[in-house]
Design a protein around this motif. Structure first.
Motif, short mmCIF file in Angstrom:
data_model
loop_
_atom_site.label_atom_id
_atom_site.label_comp_id
_atom_site.label_asym_id
_atom_site.label_seq_id
_atom_site.Cartn_x
_atom_site.Cartn_y
_atom_site.Cartn_z
N TYR A 104 0.84 -1.69 -0.36
CA TYR A 104 -0.12 -0.19 -0.28
C TYR A 104 1.28 0.80 -0.35
CZ TYR A 104 0.98 -0.05 4.75
OH TYR A 104 1.88 -0.34 5.70
N TYR A 105 0.33 2.33 -0.37
CA TYR A 105 1.20 3.97 -0.25
C TYR A 105 0.78 4.36 0.76
CZ TYR A 105 2.50 8.09 -1.79
OH TYR A 105 3.11 9.50 -2.13
N PRO A 106 2.46 4.98 1.18
CA PRO A 106 2.55 4.50 3.39
C PRO A 106 1.68 6.14 3.62
CG PRO A 106 4.30 4.89 1.53
CD PRO A 106 3.17 4.23 0.68
N SER A 107 2.05 6.12 4.95
CA SER A 107 1.51 7.48 5.27
C SER A 107 3.02 8.18 5.20
CB SER A 107 1.27 7.60 6.46
OG SER A 107 -0.23 6.72 7.09
N VAL A 108 2.83 9.98 3.77
CA VAL A 108 3.83 10.04 3.75
C VAL A 108 3.62 11.81 3.92
CG1 VAL A 108 4.67 8.70 1.59
CG2 VAL A 108 3.04 10.87 1.43
N VAL A 109 4.73 12.20 3.40
CA VAL A 109 4.77 13.99 4.24
C VAL A 109 4.72 14.54 2.88
CG1 VAL A 109 5.42 16.02 5.61
CG2 VAL A 109 5.25 13.38 6.79
N PHE A 110 4.08 15.23 2.50
CA PHE A 110 3.89 16.27 1.32
C PHE A 110 4.78 17.91 2.13
CE2 PHE A 110 -0.04 13.50 0.64
CZ PHE A 110 0.85 12.60 -0.90
N THR A 111 5.49 18.30 0.91
CA THR A 111 5.88 19.64 1.27
C THR A 111 4.88 20.48 0.93
OG1 THR A 111 6.37 19.47 -1.78
CG2 THR A 111 8.19 19.16 -0.24
N GLU A 112 4.82 21.83 1.07
CA GLU A 112 3.48 22.80 0.65
C GLU A 112 3.39 22.70 -0.84
OE1 GLU A 112 2.43 27.56 1.57
OE2 GLU A 112 3.55 26.29 2.26
N GLU A 113 3.84 22.83 -1.99
CA GLU A 113 4.26 22.99 -2.53
C GLU A 113 3.48 21.91 -4.16
OE1 GLU A 113 5.94 22.78 -7.18
OE2 GLU A 113 7.48 23.35 -5.06
N GLU A 114 3.62 20.39 -3.22
CA GLU A 114 3.17 19.45 -3.37
C GLU A 114 1.05 19.51 -3.55
OE1 GLU A 114 7.15 16.41 -3.19
OE2 GLU A 114 5.74 16.41 -1.18
N THR A 115 1.36 19.77 -1.98
CA THR A 115 0.08 19.28 -1.64
C THR A 115 -0.93 20.63 -2.13
OG1 THR A 115 0.71 19.23 0.78
CG2 THR A 115 -1.59 20.35 1.14
N ASN A 116 -0.50 21.70 -2.70
CA ASN A 116 -1.12 22.45 -3.45
C ASN A 116 -1.35 21.91 -5.00
OD1 ASN A 116 -1.12 24.72 -1.65
ND2 ASN A 116 0.34 25.42 -2.11
N THR A 117 -0.35 21.08 -5.20
CA THR A 117 -0.90 20.63 -6.44
C THR A 117 -1.71 19.85 -6.34
OG1 THR A 117 1.76 21.07 -7.18
CG2 THR A 117 0.86 19.02 -8.39
N ILE A 118 -1.70 18.87 -5.45
CA ILE A 118 -2.72 17.69 -5.62
C ILE A 118 -4.46 18.93 -5.02
CG2 ILE A 118 -3.05 15.20 -3.74
CD1 ILE A 118 -0.56 15.19 -3.88
#
Length: 176
Positions: A104-118
């Motif tokens: 499974y896809y694990p619990s990861v931490v996104f950067t602010e930029e990645e969060t905004n993109t998503i």
């Protein structure tokens, strides 16, 4: 002010105690659960009244506060609800025959930029996926429309979302 904070933290902490969580998830002893535990020390759901369902009983009595359900609590404090056991049996007996991997896809931490993109792209991508899935299930046509669907997803930012997920996953793997 600190006293209120401490009391709140103590209350939350107590909600994770198995018998308190049990009651928050399903309902109080005497309302959802029988008054006394059985011979194994486990609480059982009370008998349903005429016309009452287990889901209705739970929804009328659950607290919806902070809780924790651990596998080891079942058979120690209370039993797994019949409906939940049926879902587990169905997953094991029917769906798992089609499962090749439990990775499974694990619990990861996104950067602010990645969060905004998503956040910028994902809701529109999901909406298109749901629309097309419903269309294909009811009207067919997936074979003829697939390439256009993939192109539309790409033009809506799918590759940017995948890149954000991949970057977060790569950091996760590197940190392991």
């Amino acid at each position: 002010m600190a006293c209120r904070w401490v009391k709140s933290v103590k209350w939350v902490d107590q909600m994770y105690e198995p018998l308190n969580s049990m009651q928050a998830i399903y309902g109080a002893i005497g309302s959802y659960w029988n008054e006394e535990p059985d011979e194994k020390g486990c609480y059982t759901m009370r008998d349903l009244k005429d016309g009452e369902t287990a889901g209705e009983l739970k929804s009328k009595n659950e607290l919806l506060g902070p809780t924790e359900q651990l596998t080891e609590d079942y058979g120690t404090y209370y039993y797994l609800e019949d409906r939940a056991q049926q879902r587990i049996d169905d997953i094991r007996d029917f769906w798992f025959q089609y499962v090749d991997s439990t990775e499974y896809y694990p619990s990861v931490v996104f950067t602010e930029e990645e969060t905004n993109t998503i956040n910028d792209y994902l809701s529109d991508l999901k909406a298109l996926t749901e629309e097309k899935t419903a269309h294909w299930l009811t009207d067919g046509g997936i074979e003829d429309e697939w390439d256009d669907y993939v192109s539309a997803m790409d033009s809506m930012g799918l590759q940017d979302v995948v890149a954000a997920w991949q970057a977060a996953y790569d950091r996760y793997v590197e940190a392991q």
